[in-house]
Design a protein around this motif. Sequence first.
Motif, mmCIF file in Angstrom:
data_model
loop_
_atom_site.group_PDB
_atom_site.id
_atom_site.type_symbol
_atom_site.label_atom_id
_atom_site.label_comp_id
_atom_site.label_asym_id
_atom_site.label_seq_id
_atom_site.Cartn_x
_atom_site.Cartn_y
_atom_site.Cartn_z
ATOM 1 N N MET A 136 0.844 -1.201 0.000
ATOM 2 C CA MET A 136 0.000 0.000 0.000
ATOM 3 C C MET A 136 0.882 1.256 0.000
ATOM 4 O O MET A 136 0.638 2.192 -0.763
ATOM 5 N N ASN A 137 1.907 1.267 0.829
ATOM 6 C CA ASN A 137 2.825 2.406 0.874
ATOM 7 C C ASN A 137 3.548 2.584 -0.462
ATOM 8 O O ASN A 137 3.799 3.711 -0.900
ATOM 9 N N LEU A 138 3.879 1.493 -1.103
ATOM 10 C CA LEU A 138 4.556 1.532 -2.398
ATOM 11 C C LEU A 138 3.677 2.207 -3.441
ATOM 12 O O LEU A 138 4.150 3.036 -4.231
ATOM 13 N N THR A 139 2.401 1.894 -3.430
ATOM 14 C CA THR A 139 1.457 2.499 -4.367
ATOM 15 C C THR A 139 1.371 4.011 -4.164
ATOM 16 O O THR A 139 1.421 4.782 -5.123
ATOM 17 N N VAL A 140 1.289 4.425 -2.917
ATOM 18 C CA VAL A 140 1.213 5.863 -2.608
ATOM 19 C C VAL A 140 2.516 6.556 -2.995
ATOM 20 O O VAL A 140 2.507 7.628 -3.607
ATOM 21 N N ALA A 141 3.641 5.947 -2.658
ATOM 22 C CA ALA A 141 4.945 6.544 -2.980
ATOM 23 C C ALA A 141 5.129 6.697 -4.484
ATOM 24 O O ALA A 141 5.657 7.712 -4.956
ATOM 25 N N GLU A 142 4.690 5.713 -5.242
ATOM 26 C CA GLU A 142 4.807 5.805 -6.693
ATOM 27 C C GLU A 142 4.001 6.982 -7.236
ATOM 28 O O GLU A 142 4.482 7.732 -8.084
ATOM 29 N N ASP A 143 2.792 7.168 -6.736
ATOM 30 C CA ASP A 143 1.964 8.306 -7.158
ATOM 31 C C ASP A 143 2.632 9.633 -6.809
ATOM 32 O O ASP A 143 2.687 10.544 -7.630
ATOM 33 N N VAL A 144 3.144 9.737 -5.596
ATOM 34 C CA VAL A 144 3.776 10.984 -5.145
ATOM 35 C C VAL A 144 5.040 11.279 -5.956
ATOM 36 O O VAL A 144 5.242 12.409 -6.409
ATOM 37 N N CYS A 145 5.875 10.285 -6.167
ATOM 38 C CA CYS A 145 7.116 10.505 -6.912
ATOM 39 C C CYS A 145 6.844 10.864 -8.363
ATOM 40 O O CYS A 145 7.535 11.720 -8.929
ATOM 41 N N GLU A 146 5.856 10.249 -8.969
ATOM 42 C CA GLU A 146 5.518 10.590 -10.350
ATOM 43 C C GLU A 146 4.937 11.995 -10.448
ATOM 44 O O GLU A 146 5.252 12.734 -11.367
ATOM 45 N N LYS A 147 4.107 12.380 -9.497
ATOM 46 C CA LYS A 147 3.531 13.730 -9.512
ATOM 47 C C LYS A 147 4.587 14.789 -9.237
ATOM 48 O O LYS A 147 4.505 15.894 -9.749
ATOM 49 N N SER A 148 5.609 14.440 -8.453
ATOM 50 C CA SER A 148 6.641 15.429 -8.129
ATOM 51 C C SER A 148 7.448 15.835 -9.354
ATOM 52 O O SER A 148 7.949 16.951 -9.422
ATOM 53 N N ILE A 149 7.580 14.969 -10.350
ATOM 54 C CA ILE A 149 8.315 15.359 -11.556
ATOM 55 C C ILE A 149 7.439 16.164 -12.498
ATOM 56 O O ILE A 149 7.931 16.773 -13.435
ATOM 57 N N GLN A 150 6.133 16.186 -12.234
ATOM 58 C CA GLN A 150 5.218 16.969 -13.058
ATOM 59 C C GLN A 150 5.031 18.381 -12.519
ATOM 60 O O GLN A 150 4.353 19.186 -13.125
ATOM 61 N N THR A 151 5.607 18.666 -11.365
ATOM 62 C CA THR A 151 5.447 19.979 -10.736
ATOM 63 C C THR A 151 6.771 20.721 -10.789
ATOM 64 O O THR A 151 7.795 20.192 -10.406
ATOM 65 N N ASP A 152 6.739 21.966 -11.243
ATOM 66 C CA ASP A 152 7.983 22.728 -11.258
ATOM 67 C C ASP A 152 8.206 23.363 -9.892
ATOM 68 O O ASP A 152 7.415 23.208 -8.971
ATOM 69 N N SER A 153 9.293 24.107 -9.733
ATOM 70 C CA SER A 153 9.679 24.651 -8.423
ATOM 71 C C SER A 153 8.664 25.638 -7.871
ATOM 72 O O SER A 153 8.623 25.883 -6.671
ATOM 73 N N SER A 154 7.820 26.223 -8.698
ATOM 74 C CA SER A 154 6.813 27.164 -8.196
ATOM 75 C C SER A 154 5.534 26.450 -7.767
ATOM 76 O O SER A 154 4.584 27.087 -7.312
ATOM 77 N N GLY A 155 5.496 25.110 -7.917
ATOM 78 C CA GLY A 155 4.341 24.350 -7.508
ATOM 79 C C GLY A 155 3.285 24.210 -8.592
ATOM 80 O O GLY A 155 2.201 23.715 -8.342
ATOM 81 N N VAL A 156 3.593 24.656 -9.796
ATOM 82 C CA VAL A 156 2.632 24.596 -10.888
ATOM 83 C C VAL A 156 2.819 23.288 -11.640
ATOM 84 O O VAL A 156 3.924 22.909 -11.996
ATOM 85 N N MET A 157 1.720 22.581 -11.860
ATOM 86 C CA MET A 157 1.768 21.327 -12.611
ATOM 87 C C MET A 157 2.131 21.615 -14.060
ATOM 88 O O MET A 157 1.655 22.570 -14.646
ATOM 89 N N ARG A 158 3.011 20.814 -14.635
ATOM 90 C CA ARG A 158 3.379 20.945 -16.046
ATOM 91 C C ARG A 158 2.557 20.027 -16.892
ATOM 92 O O ARG A 158 2.130 19.003 -16.526
#
Length: 81
Positions: free
Chosen positions: A59-81
């Motif tokens: 379960m933690n692995l599933t959540v971590a995968e979502d968070v890590c993938e979303k983190s590369i979609q967000t630039d330093s200002s917090g805006v989703m790319r």
Amino acid sequence: MNISGIIRTTHHRAQCIADAVSTDNLSEMRTWAEGNSVITRIASSKVRSVIASMDDYLMNLTVAEDVCEKSIQTDSSGVMR
């Protein structure tokens, strides 16, 4: 009796995921990244403990995968790319 097992999963951002899930490891667990794999070793003297640890870990692995993938979609200002 000692029961142990290894879970190996493949991810685009393996180090990010290993870092995220390892914070919840119990004393009988070890998680690390190798290339694009996340590897976790679980050991215990009780079958129920291994099963419960594996269930929580997945379960933690599933959540971590979502968070890590979303983190590369967000630039330093917090805006989703």
